[in-house]
Scaffold this motif. Sequence first.
Motif, PDB file in Angstrom:
ATOM      1  N   MET A   1       0.853  -1.170   0.000  1.00 16.01           N
ATOM      2  CA  MET A   1       0.000   0.000   0.000  1.00 16.01           C
ATOM      3  C   MET A   1       0.897   1.231   0.000  1.00 16.01           C
ATOM      4  N   ALA A   2       0.634   2.122  -0.932  1.00 20.43           N
ATOM      5  CA  ALA A   2       1.409   3.347  -1.042  1.00 20.43           C
ATOM      6  C   ALA A   2       1.113   4.275   0.134  1.00 20.43           C
ATOM      7  N   HIS A   3       2.101   5.034   0.508  1.00 17.90           N
ATOM      8  CA  HIS A   3       1.958   5.984   1.605  1.00 17.90           C
ATOM      9  C   HIS A   3       0.953   7.075   1.233  1.00 17.90           C
ATOM     10  N   VAL A   4       0.155   7.461   2.202  1.00 15.81           N
ATOM     11  CA  VAL A   4      -0.780   8.563   2.026  1.00 15.81           C
ATOM     12  C   VAL A   4      -0.232   9.755   2.795  1.00 15.81           C
ATOM     13  N   SER A   5      -0.016  10.854   2.088  1.00 18.02           N
ATOM     14  CA  SER A   5       0.465  12.074   2.713  1.00 18.02           C
ATOM     15  C   SER A   5      -0.730  12.927   3.117  1.00 18.02           C
ATOM     16  N   LEU A   6      -0.794  13.312   4.395  1.00 20.85           N
ATOM     17  CA  LEU A   6      -1.884  14.154   4.898  1.00 20.85           C
ATOM     18  C   LEU A   6      -1.294  15.407   5.549  1.00 20.85           C
ATOM     19  N   PRO A   7      -0.702  16.298   4.733  1.00 23.17           N
ATOM     20  CA  PRO A   7      -0.069  17.485   5.312  1.00 23.17           C
ATOM     21  C   PRO A   7      -1.070  18.507   5.850  1.00 23.17           C
ATOM     22  N   HIS A   8      -2.334  18.364   5.493  1.00 25.67           N
ATOM     23  CA  HIS A   8      -3.347  19.327   5.928  1.00 25.67           C
ATOM     24  C   HIS A   8      -4.257  18.665   6.951  1.00 25.67           C
ATOM     25  N   ASP A   9      -4.498  19.350   8.048  1.00 28.51           N
ATOM     26  CA  ASP A   9      -5.267  18.818   9.177  1.00 28.51           C
ATOM     27  C   ASP A   9      -6.729  19.229   9.061  1.00 28.51           C
ATOM     28  N   ALA A  10      -7.633  18.305   9.373  1.00 30.17           N
ATOM     29  CA  ALA A  10      -9.063  18.603   9.343  1.00 30.17           C
ATOM     30  C   ALA A  10      -9.642  18.695  10.745  1.00 30.17           C
ATOM     31  N   LYS A  11      -8.802  18.771  11.750  1.00 34.34           N
ATOM     32  CA  LYS A  11      -9.246  18.825  13.151  1.00 34.34           C
ATOM     33  C   LYS A  11     -10.094  17.601  13.515  1.00 34.34           C
ATOM     34  N   ALA A  12      -9.778  16.487  12.895  1.00 36.11           N
ATOM     35  CA  ALA A  12     -10.429  15.219  13.216  1.00 36.11           C
ATOM     36  C   ALA A  12      -9.456  14.120  12.836  1.00 36.11           C
ATOM     37  N   GLY A  13      -9.547  12.993  13.507  1.00 38.55           N
ATOM     38  CA  GLY A  13      -8.618  11.903  13.240  1.00 38.55           C
ATOM     39  C   GLY A  13      -8.961  11.155  11.973  1.00 38.55           C
TER      40      GLY A  13
END
Length: 187
Positions: A1-13
């Motif tokens: 599984m390729a890495h998922v980059s989440l540089p932006h936060d949605a204030k939820a997990g």
Amino acid sequence: MAHVSLPHDAKAGPTKPEVRAVLLSKLDLGPSDHFVEVGSCTGAVTIEAARRAGRVTALERKADRIETTRANLDANDVTADVELREAEAPDGLPEDADALFLGGSRNYEAVLDHARDAGIERVVMNVSRLEVAGAATEAFRERGLLEDVVQFQVSHGYELAGATSFNSDNPVYMLVGGASATDGGER
């Protein structure tokens, strides 16, 4: 599984990587599938699905979370046709979905009605609260959608006094089914 980059936060997990791996296995997405996510939040599931499905529709009721999903999509290698919709489900749900994921419990009964009525083949819902898991299981069952209920917990190791100990994530209840469910939750 390729890495998922989440540089932006949605204030939820976001849905944790290990949970996404099981989720994607249950959804069994292919290049001709139209996948729908209800509650995109950070976009983690949307990104993973867009790497497998031909089309993705992601619904999110909060404008700032739609923007977070969009920014996180832009930060990842996604080739599918992805449409983001600011809507509170069941409004905004397409009629031609092959697979649907409910990332939250808001309005889930109406979403399940839509899934049943639209004949969606694969439906998965993740729940972390026990009371909601019980009610949602019954809602799946009442609509003839329930195939399986999976409960699992992931723990990650960390060093403690020269040895390895574990921090646990919240348990997840995963409800799995679809319009073609036949066994009512017994596997």
